[in-house]
Enzyme design. Structure first.
Site, PDB file in Angstrom:
ATOM      1  N   GLY A 227       0.807  -1.214   0.000  1.00  0.00           N
ATOM      2  CA  GLY A 227       0.000   0.000   0.000  1.00  0.00           C
ATOM      3  C   GLY A 227       0.838   1.261   0.000  1.00  0.00           C
ATOM      4  O   GLY A 227       2.066   1.234  -0.095  1.00  0.00           O
ATOM      5  N   HIS A 228       0.139   2.402   0.095  1.00  0.00           N
ATOM      6  CA  HIS A 228       0.794   3.709   0.073  1.00  0.00           C
ATOM      7  C   HIS A 228       0.174   4.566   1.164  1.00  0.00           C
ATOM      8  O   HIS A 228      -1.055   4.661   1.271  1.00  0.00           O
ATOM      9  CB  HIS A 228       0.600   4.379  -1.294  1.00  0.00           C
ATOM     10  CG  HIS A 228       1.508   5.544  -1.535  1.00  0.00           C
ATOM     11  ND1 HIS A 228       1.433   6.714  -0.816  1.00  0.00           N
ATOM     12  CD2 HIS A 228       2.517   5.701  -2.428  1.00  0.00           C
ATOM     13  CE1 HIS A 228       2.351   7.554  -1.261  1.00  0.00           C
ATOM     14  NE2 HIS A 228       3.020   6.961  -2.240  1.00  0.00           N
ATOM     15  N   ALA A 229       1.023   5.175   1.980  1.00  0.00           N
ATOM     16  CA  ALA A 229       0.529   5.929   3.125  1.00  0.00           C
ATOM     17  C   ALA A 229      -0.323   7.126   2.730  1.00  0.00           C
ATOM     18  O   ALA A 229      -1.182   7.562   3.499  1.00  0.00           O
ATOM     19  CB  ALA A 229       1.705   6.395   3.986  1.00  0.00           C
TER      20      ALA A 229
END
Length: 410
Positions: A227-229
């Site tokens: 994922g990506h923050a």
């Protein structure tokens, strides 16, 4: 076909492992003549990491095509003198010797450039030439830990190192860039350069987006797995036969994704109206997307998203990469010779429209020793003496041709 950009440039590389060899292989691909100095009897450490590629280490095959191998003991005065004579005619010297070794051997930048200020000398160190950690050993895994890369990579529960030597690669890429910049400046001014790349600093540069987040918020950026923050939806989502990575960074992309997945009713939902809102409601957003992606076969969903302009990618195994249609369609594969067999090799990513990368052979240890010692000015008896005492090593098998060009595999 035009000449390669670095045709006529001579590089002497006192190197091993990954970081410096990657830098000099990049220079060789661009046309430079690279003389690789190796220590007999074993040579570059990477030769022995494994013997997976027809008896040669996979790392070594990756990093050392197009070079000439000079196997000579630098602790022996005659061997060191021969290398110095080659350096006297070189444009560039690259080294990643252990801390302090270059000074002890008289191969440090200050010594080498004292009489030849036009020489470009590039060094890779672990932690830099100064500071309290300057003498510590530095391997890729250790640098990934010290630079914070491992704090960003993995699952929320477990930090991991990357599956590639990211710190070595970062260092090699930055050193090659520095050498090229120094050669351009020398064309204008005649002045050479002393260049240092610290593995720690190169890796911190690569994680600087997270560094700025830390500086701004005072909080450690979370490990997000795939994922990506700061972006949602941006993750691996389940399909009927596997998973597909989807990354939406714009409102148009979100609208298109919803249209493909039959989620148009989410349009007016304030929880998903903007990326900031979707990040705040990530769990709900991911659950809705995953509920629809799991109805699709991976290839069918990938194709549908591509038609809709939604960024997506299949999680390919290495055997799938070997057969990747895009690499085949762009004719990116060539064939190079290793000490024991010919193998496929990919063209480097820097592509010139009017010239193809050199893609020379991967040398056996000491393939060019005798020729290079004679080129350095040693007479035949001196060369024979070095070989007889083990201070120099000449490959027993026929050596690859120095500047042979690669061919396309059949």
């Amino acid at each position: 076909m035009s000449s390669l950009p670095l045709d006529g440039v001579l590089v002497v590389a006192i190197e091993q492992a990954v970081a410096a060899p990657l830098a000099t292989r990049s220079l060789a691909d661009l046309g430079a003549r690279v003389i690789k100095v190796e220590r007999p009897p074993a040579g570059d450490l990477a030769r022995g990491y494994d013997h997976l590629v027809h008896g040669t280490g996979a790392h070594f095959v990756w990093l050392n095509r197009g070079k000439e191998s000079l196997a000579v003991d630098l602790k022996v005065p005659a061997g060191r003198d021969a290398v110095r004579r080659l350096i006297d005619r070189a444009d560039v010297v690259v080294q990643n010797l252990a801390p302090g070794a270059a000074v002890r051997l008289g191969l440090d930048p200050e010594t080498l450039r004292a009489d030849r200020p036009e020489l470009v000398v590039g060094s890779i160190t672990g932690y830099g030439a100064g500071g309290s950690m300057r003498d510590r050993k530095a391997y890729d895994m250790l640098i990934q830990a010290e630079a914070g890369l491992m704090s960003l990579t993995g699952t929320p529960e477990t930090p991991v190192k990357t599956g590639i030597p990211a710190s070595d690669i970062a260092s090699g890429v930055h050193l090659a860039q520095g050498v090229l910049a120094a050669l351009v400046r020398r064309l204008r001014t005649g002045e050479g350069a002393t260049i240092e790349v610290s593995m720690l600093e190169a890796t911190v540069e690569w994680v600087s987006h997270a560094l700025y987040a830390q500086l701004a918020t005072g909080a450690q950026p979370p490990r997000m797995s795939t994922g990506h923050a700061s972006i949602a939806p941006y993750d691996a989502y389940p399909t009927r036969d596997g998973e597909l990575l989807i990354g939406v960074q714009s409102e148009n992309g979100w609208t298109a994704l919803c249209r493909v997945l039959g989620l148009e009713h989410l349009g007016p939902d304030p929880r998903f109206a903007t990326n900031v809102a979707r990040v705040q409601h990530r769990d709900a957003c991911d659950a809705l997307v995953a509920g629809r992606t799991r109805r699709w076969l991976t290839a069918d969903l990938d194709a549908a998203l591509a038609r809709a302009g939604v960024p997506a990618a299949q999680v390919r195994r290495m055997d799938h990469v070997v057969a990747h249609p895009q690499l085949r369609e762009r004719d990116r594969w060539r064939t190079v010779r290793t000490p024991h067999a010919s193998v496929p090799a990919l063209l480097p990513p820097v592509t010139f429209a009017d010239a193809e990368a050199a893609m020379g052979d991967v040398p056996a240890l000491g393939s060019h020793t005798v020729d290079l010692l004679l080129e350095a000015g040693l007479d035949g008896s001196a060369v024979d003496g070095l070989v007889a005492t083990g201070a120099a090593l000449q490959a027993a098998s026929p050596r690859p041709d120095r500047r042979s060009r690669s061919s396309r595999p059949s």
